[in-house]
Design a protein around this motif. Structure first.
Motif, PDB file in Angstrom:
ATOM      1  N   SER A   1       0.811  -1.211   0.000  1.00 32.69           N
ATOM      2  CA  SER A   1       0.000   0.000   0.000  1.00 32.69           C
ATOM      3  C   SER A   1       0.847   1.266   0.000  1.00 32.69           C
ATOM      4  O   SER A   1       0.401   2.323  -0.442  1.00 32.69           O
ATOM      5  CB  SER A   1      -0.939   0.008   1.210  1.00 32.69           C
ATOM      6  N   HIS A   2       2.095   1.160   0.479  1.00 34.84           N
ATOM      7  CA  HIS A   2       2.951   2.332   0.613  1.00 34.84           C
ATOM      8  C   HIS A   2       4.004   2.427  -0.485  1.00 34.84           C
ATOM      9  O   HIS A   2       4.896   3.282  -0.413  1.00 34.84           O
ATOM     10  CB  HIS A   2       3.633   2.323   1.984  1.00 34.84           C
ATOM     11  N   ILE A   3       3.925   1.561  -1.492  1.00 35.89           N
ATOM     12  CA  ILE A   3       4.868   1.596  -2.610  1.00 35.89           C
ATOM     13  C   ILE A   3       4.276   2.457  -3.719  1.00 35.89           C
ATOM     14  O   ILE A   3       3.229   2.124  -4.286  1.00 35.89           O
ATOM     15  CB  ILE A   3       5.164   0.179  -3.142  1.00 35.89           C
ATOM     16  N   ASP A   4       4.921   3.563  -4.014  1.00 37.86           N
ATOM     17  CA  ASP A   4       4.459   4.437  -5.103  1.00 37.86           C
ATOM     18  C   ASP A   4       4.819   3.803  -6.446  1.00 37.86           C
ATOM     19  O   ASP A   4       5.969   3.412  -6.667  1.00 37.86           O
ATOM     20  CB  ASP A   4       5.111   5.820  -4.999  1.00 37.86           C
ATOM     21  N   VAL A   5       3.825   3.704  -7.314  1.00 36.60           N
ATOM     22  CA  VAL A   5       4.056   3.162  -8.662  1.00 36.60           C
ATOM     23  C   VAL A   5       3.867   4.316  -9.637  1.00 36.60           C
ATOM     24  O   VAL A   5       2.741   4.774  -9.866  1.00 36.60           O
ATOM     25  CB  VAL A   5       3.092   2.006  -8.974  1.00 36.60           C
ATOM     26  N   GLU A   6       4.964   4.776 -10.180  1.00 41.43           N
ATOM     27  CA  GLU A   6       4.912   5.942 -11.046  1.00 41.43           C
ATOM     28  C   GLU A   6       4.325   5.595 -12.408  1.00 41.43           C
ATOM     29  O   GLU A   6       4.258   4.424 -12.803  1.00 41.43           O
ATOM     30  CB  GLU A   6       6.320   6.520 -11.202  1.00 41.43           C
ATOM     31  N   GLU A   7       3.942   6.633 -13.124  1.00 36.65           N
ATOM     32  CA  GLU A   7       3.294   6.460 -14.430  1.00 36.65           C
ATOM     33  C   GLU A   7       4.125   5.599 -15.370  1.00 36.65           C
ATOM     34  O   GLU A   7       3.601   4.755 -16.093  1.00 36.65           O
ATOM     35  CB  GLU A   7       3.044   7.831 -15.055  1.00 36.65           C
ATOM     36  N   GLY A   8       5.440   5.782 -15.349  1.00 29.93           N
ATOM     37  CA  GLY A   8       6.310   5.019 -16.241  1.00 29.93           C
ATOM     38  C   GLY A   8       6.262   3.526 -15.987  1.00 29.93           C
ATOM     39  O   GLY A   8       6.415   2.720 -16.915  1.00 29.93           O
ATOM     40  N   HIS A   9       6.049   3.135 -14.731  1.00 23.79           N
ATOM     41  CA  HIS A   9       5.977   1.715 -14.405  1.00 23.79           C
ATOM     42  C   HIS A   9       4.691   1.075 -14.924  1.00 23.79           C
ATOM     43  O   HIS A   9       4.642  -0.134 -15.156  1.00 23.79           O
ATOM     44  CB  HIS A   9       6.072   1.512 -12.884  1.00 23.79           C
ATOM     45  N   TRP A  10       3.646   1.882 -15.078  1.00 25.71           N
ATOM     46  CA  TRP A  10       2.361   1.355 -15.557  1.00 25.71           C
ATOM     47  C   TRP A  10       2.325   1.229 -17.085  1.00 25.71           C
ATOM     48  O   TRP A  10       1.516   0.472 -17.619  1.00 25.71           O
ATOM     49  CB  TRP A  10       1.216   2.278 -15.129  1.00 25.71           C
ATOM     50  N   ARG A  11       3.201   1.974 -17.758  1.00 20.04           N
ATOM     51  CA  ARG A  11       3.061   2.106 -19.217  1.00 20.04           C
ATOM     52  C   ARG A  11       3.116   0.747 -19.929  1.00 20.04           C
ATOM     53  O   ARG A  11       2.264   0.435 -20.767  1.00 20.04           O
ATOM     54  CB  ARG A  11       4.158   3.028 -19.755  1.00 20.04           C
ATOM     55  N   ARG A  12       4.117  -0.072 -19.612  1.00 17.14           N
ATOM     56  CA  ARG A  12       4.293  -1.341 -20.325  1.00 17.14           C
ATOM     57  C   ARG A  12       3.108  -2.294 -20.133  1.00 17.14           C
ATOM     58  O   ARG A  12       2.570  -2.817 -21.121  1.00 17.14           O
ATOM     59  CB  ARG A  12       5.607  -1.999 -19.893  1.00 17.14           C
ATOM     60  N   PRO A  13       2.646  -2.577 -18.892  1.00 17.66           N
ATOM     61  CA  PRO A  13       1.497  -3.490 -18.759  1.00 17.66           C
ATOM     62  C   PRO A  13       0.232  -2.968 -19.415  1.00 17.66           C
ATOM     63  O   PRO A  13      -0.567  -3.748 -19.936  1.00 17.66           O
ATOM     64  CB  PRO A  13       1.325  -3.663 -17.243  1.00 17.66           C
ATOM     65  N   LEU A  14       0.033  -1.639 -19.413  1.00 18.32           N
ATOM     66  CA  LEU A  14      -1.150  -1.082 -20.078  1.00 18.32           C
ATOM     67  C   LEU A  14      -1.054  -1.239 -21.593  1.00 18.32           C
ATOM     68  O   LEU A  14      -2.045  -1.571 -22.254  1.00 18.32           O
ATOM     69  CB  LEU A  14      -1.318   0.385 -19.704  1.00 18.32           C
ATOM     70  N   GLU A  15       0.140  -1.025 -22.137  1.00 19.84           N
ATOM     71  CA  GLU A  15       0.330  -1.227 -23.573  1.00 19.84           C
ATOM     72  C   GLU A  15       0.120  -2.688 -23.945  1.00 19.84           C
ATOM     73  O   GLU A  15      -0.511  -3.012 -24.955  1.00 19.84           O
ATOM     74  CB  GLU A  15       1.739  -0.784 -23.976  1.00 19.84           C
ATOM     75  N   GLN A  16       0.662  -3.598 -23.125  1.00 10.28           N
ATOM     76  CA  GLN A  16       0.462  -5.031 -23.364  1.00 10.28           C
ATOM     77  C   GLN A  16      -1.017  -5.395 -23.330  1.00 10.28           C
ATOM     78  O   GLN A  16      -1.504  -6.150 -24.175  1.00 10.28           O
ATOM     79  CB  GLN A  16       1.196  -5.847 -22.295  1.00 10.28           C
ATOM     80  N   LEU A  17      -1.710  -4.854 -22.346  1.00  7.04           N
ATOM     81  CA  LEU A  17      -3.124  -5.167 -22.185  1.00  7.04           C
ATOM     82  C   LEU A  17      -3.907  -4.745 -23.423  1.00  7.04           C
ATOM     83  O   LEU A  17      -4.717  -5.523 -23.956  1.00  7.04           O
ATOM     84  CB  LEU A  17      -3.668  -4.458 -20.941  1.00  7.04           C
ATOM     85  N   GLU A  18      -3.666  -3.551 -23.897  1.00  4.39           N
ATOM     86  CA  GLU A  18      -4.393  -3.078 -25.078  1.00  4.39           C
ATOM     87  C   GLU A  18      -4.057  -3.925 -26.306  1.00  4.39           C
ATOM     88  O   GLU A  18      -4.913  -4.194 -27.151  1.00  4.39           O
ATOM     89  CB  GLU A  18      -4.065  -1.618 -25.350  1.00  4.39           C
ATOM     90  N   GLU A  19      -2.826  -4.376 -26.376  1.00  8.01           N
ATOM     91  CA  GLU A  19      -2.390  -5.195 -27.504  1.00  8.01           C
ATOM     92  C   GLU A  19      -2.998  -6.589 -27.450  1.00  8.01           C
ATOM     93  O   GLU A  19      -3.353  -7.168 -28.481  1.00  8.01           O
ATOM     94  CB  GLU A  19      -0.854  -5.281 -27.434  1.00  8.01           C
ATOM     95  N   LEU A  20      -3.129  -7.134 -26.251  1.00  5.31           N
ATOM     96  CA  LEU A  20      -3.582  -8.511 -26.088  1.00  5.31           C
ATOM     97  C   LEU A  20      -5.094  -8.669 -26.223  1.00  5.31           C
ATOM     98  O   LEU A  20      -5.573  -9.699 -26.700  1.00  5.31           O
ATOM     99  CB  LEU A  20      -3.146  -9.042 -24.713  1.00  5.31           C
ATOM    100  N   LEU A  21      -5.844  -7.673 -25.770  1.00  6.39           N
ATOM    101  CA  LEU A  21      -7.297  -7.797 -25.782  1.00  6.39           C
ATOM    102  C   LEU A  21      -7.845  -7.769 -27.209  1.00  6.39           C
ATOM    103  O   LEU A  21      -7.433  -6.950 -28.026  1.00  6.39           O
ATOM    104  CB  LEU A  21      -7.939  -6.668 -24.967  1.00  6.39           C
ATOM    105  N   GLN A  22      -8.785  -8.655 -27.476  1.00  4.73           N
ATOM    106  CA  GLN A  22      -9.453  -8.641 -28.771  1.00  4.73           C
ATOM    107  C   GLN A  22     -10.275  -7.363 -28.915  1.00  4.73           C
ATOM    108  O   GLN A  22     -10.716  -6.772 -27.928  1.00  4.73           O
ATOM    109  CB  GLN A  22     -10.375  -9.853 -28.897  1.00  4.73           C
ATOM    110  N   GLU A  23     -10.476  -6.958 -30.156  1.00  2.00           N
ATOM    111  CA  GLU A  23     -11.359  -5.821 -30.391  1.00  2.00           C
ATOM    112  C   GLU A  23     -12.787  -6.218 -30.020  1.00  2.00           C
ATOM    113  O   GLU A  23     -13.246  -7.304 -30.368  1.00  2.00           O
ATOM    114  CB  GLU A  23     -11.301  -5.387 -31.854  1.00  2.00           C
ATOM    115  N   SER A  24     -13.467  -5.351 -29.293  1.00  2.00           N
ATOM    116  CA  SER A  24     -14.847  -5.621 -28.889  1.00  2.00           C
ATOM    117  C   SER A  24     -15.538  -4.300 -28.603  1.00  2.00           C
ATOM    118  O   SER A  24     -14.884  -3.255 -28.469  1.00  2.00           O
ATOM    119  CB  SER A  24     -14.891  -6.512 -27.641  1.00  2.00           C
ATOM    120  N   GLU A  25     -16.843  -4.372 -28.454  1.00  6.84           N
ATOM    121  CA  GLU A  25     -17.593  -3.143 -28.159  1.00  6.84           C
ATOM    122  C   GLU A  25     -17.307  -2.623 -26.756  1.00  6.84           C
ATOM    123  O   GLU A  25     -17.659  -1.492 -26.422  1.00  6.84           O
ATOM    124  CB  GLU A  25     -19.092  -3.406 -28.329  1.00  6.84           C
ATOM    125  N   PHE A  26     -16.648  -3.458 -25.920  1.00  5.79           N
ATOM    126  CA  PHE A  26     -16.402  -3.072 -24.529  1.00  5.79           C
ATOM    127  C   PHE A  26     -14.945  -2.679 -24.279  1.00  5.79           C
ATOM    128  O   PHE A  26     -14.607  -2.257 -23.179  1.00  5.79           O
ATOM    129  CB  PHE A  26     -16.778  -4.222 -23.590  1.00  5.79           C
TER     130      PHE A  26
END
Length: 541
Positions: A171-196
């Motif tokens: 709870s006390h570990i700060d996760v900066e924006e740069g650390h989130w970038r790669r998993p978010l990019e992966q997530l968008e790449e991996l998910l199939q196109e859908s209405e949701f």
């Protein structure tokens, strides 16, 4: 959704005993989720109100936290109800894992909400669901990743890298924006196109802006479950620590008696033929102390509270003085957390997985020593999701979920052999046997010409057999290529239902299903018949 029970073998023996032969382990627990037990537990909670933290102060702390992450009208109503003396709680909890982690976290929340609704109807009084986020846990590697089934039907790991996480509470570990970038990019790449997909990615990006893994986790859980009135609680919330301070004092003052109670119950469990699911060590204080951001497990040596490396060292009085001045530096371990939960909340029942049920069994005497009673236990609901196309594949190949759970390699091999209409596999084996039958007598005869020729003949025979086998494997490869589409279906079955050799609910994240079916899929889960027996169920979409 069509739901079919599918009892599973395995799991800790003590948990199996709780779920399937409760009377044999009843002395270790506070009761299962029956109507009579609910009624009796509610009466005791009413009578013991003075033993717990002040409701009004607790509600204020939870209001501040939920206003930030879980600001829903139904949640505000739940918190108003929690202030009332007659309101009870069904609690469940988990570590704050990336993007909510595996599906079992979602199923635990669903179980808590449905059980609270059911108990409220039965007892004719308010029962609020609360999700306990274990933000004080410090194992970053346990929470920094999750898994998805990608577009190609492969298991893919998403991970937040944070080399400086150390041993701080998550709870006390700060996760900066740069650390989130790669998993978010992966997530968008991996998910199939859908209405949701756009909505799901927006949710995940907003959650990542929370600044910590716990904040992200709370943001998503609030988005999914706030409308059902589920209240979120972060166990590492400093404001909560101040409320917990009196109970931490009791845990320190009664630490030797508490330790003895754990050892006694652990001995009873082992004598009953069960394995312990949590360590009960000699001299264990069962408390953590936060020193310079690191969470240190305290032990006792010659009346002194210290840690394994001797980084800190306190007498009992020094530790109590520190508690008065810095309650935020104290934290529970796996055996004192259940007690703290019961001190903070009027817990009618708690939702647990099988491993949790097993270690809660160690705490029975500890509850009694602290003037408390263990709450009722509800095994969390457990599911495997079988999508429509996958269901057709199972039927096509005559497979059951039990087949998949047991491993498909042998069945897949036999199916592939059955596609050999020319019976080439059998004919190759017959050819090798016939060749050997003709060649072996010849080798014997050439030995009469010269003894050394026997060895040469044997070597020659093996080379010829190797060449026949080489051709046989080439034919098998060609047949596999002809059936490549079918074999991919076999792989998809296994990767969807038993990824990495584990139950689906222990691996895959909810985002795949929300992206494919939308939030209505979660609404459908909330409408399924409840089952608090711990029986695994298959959901056919």
């Amino acid at each position: 959704m069509n739901v079919v029970p599918e009892p599973l073998p395995g799991g800790p023996a003590l948990a199996r005993g709780f779920m399937h032969s409760y009377e044999t382990v009843a002395h270790l627990f506070g009761g299962n989720f029956t109507h009579e037990n609910k009624r009796q537990r509610a009466v005791w909670l009413d009578q013991s109100e003075s033993l717990r933290a002040d409701r009004s102060q607790l509600a204020e702390v939870l209001r501040a936290y939920n206003l930030r992450y879980n600001n829903h009208e139904k949640v505000r109503l739940s918190l108003d109800l929690l202030e009332q003396p007659e309101t009870l709680v069904v609690a469940g909890g988990q570590q704050s894992v990336l993007f909510t982690g595996p599906l079992l976290v979602i199923y635990k929340a669903v179980t808590a909400i449905l059980a609270a609704q059911e108990a409220s109807r039965e007892l004719e009084r308010a029962v609020v669901p609360i999700f306990w986020i274990a933000g004080e846990d410090h194992d970053w590697d346990e929470v920094n990743h999750t898994y998805l089934l990608n577009r190609s039907g492969e298991v893919t790991k998403l991970k937040v890298e944070h080399p400086d996480a150390g041993h701080s509470s998550v709870s006390h570990i700060d996760v900066e924006e740069g650390h989130w970038r790669r998993p978010l990019e992966q997530l968008e790449e991996l998910l199939q196109e859908s209405e949701f997909k756009a909505e799901m990615m927006e949710l995940m990006r907003a959650a990542a802006a929370g600044g910590s893994m716990c904040g992200s986790f709370a943001e998503i859980m609030g988005s999914l479950f706030g409308k059902y009135g589920m209240v979120l609680l972060d166990s590492a919330d400093p404001a909560l620590r101040r409320l917990e301070q009196p109970f931490f004092r009791s845990l320190i003052e009664n630490n030797d008696t508490l330790e003895a109670s754990y050892h006694k119950t652990a001995a009873d469990i082992k004598e009953g033929g069960f394995q312990l699911q949590a360590d009960v060590t000699a001299g264990g204080a069962n408390l953590f102390y936060i020193h310079k951001g690191a969470r240190l497990l305290l032990i006792k040596k010659d009346g002194i509270f210290t840690d394994r490396r001797g980084t800190v060292s306190f007498s009992r009085e020094e530790l109590l003085n520190l508690l008065d001045r810095h309650p935020e530096r104290f934290s529970n371990n796996v055996l004192t957390r259940p007690l703290m939960q019961d001190y903070l909340l009027p817990v009618l029942a708690t939702v647990l997985g099988q491993g949790e049920i097993s270690y809660w069994g160690i705490t029975g005497r500890a509850f009694a020593h602290m003037g408390l009673r263990m709450p009722l236990i509800i095994p969390r609901m457990s599911f495997t999701i079988v999508e429509g196309t996958l269901h057709k594949h199972l039927e096509k190949y005559g497979l059951t979920f039990a087949d998949v759970q047991g491993g498909l390699e042998d069945k897949k091999r036999r199916w592939l052999e059955a596609q050999d209409e020319l019976e080439l596999g059998r004919r190759f084996e017959e050819a090798k046997a016939a060749f050997a039958a003709m060649y072996d007598p010849l080798i014997e005869q050439i030995g009469t010409v010269q003894a050394g020729l026997i060895k040469l003949g044997g070597s020659n025979k093996e080379k010829i057999l190797d060449q026949i086998s080489f051709l046989q494997h080439k034919v098998q490869d060609a047949m596999a290529k002809q059936n490549e589409a079918a074999l991919r279906q076999w792989e998809r079955i296994e990767r969807s239902l038993m990824p990495l050799g584990r139950l689906q609910e222990r691996v895959y994240n909810i985002i795949y299903y929300l992206n494919r079916y939308g939030r209505s899929w979660l609404d459908g889960l909330m409408e399924l018949p409840t089952d608090y027996s711990g029986t695994h169920r298959i959901i056919y979409m």
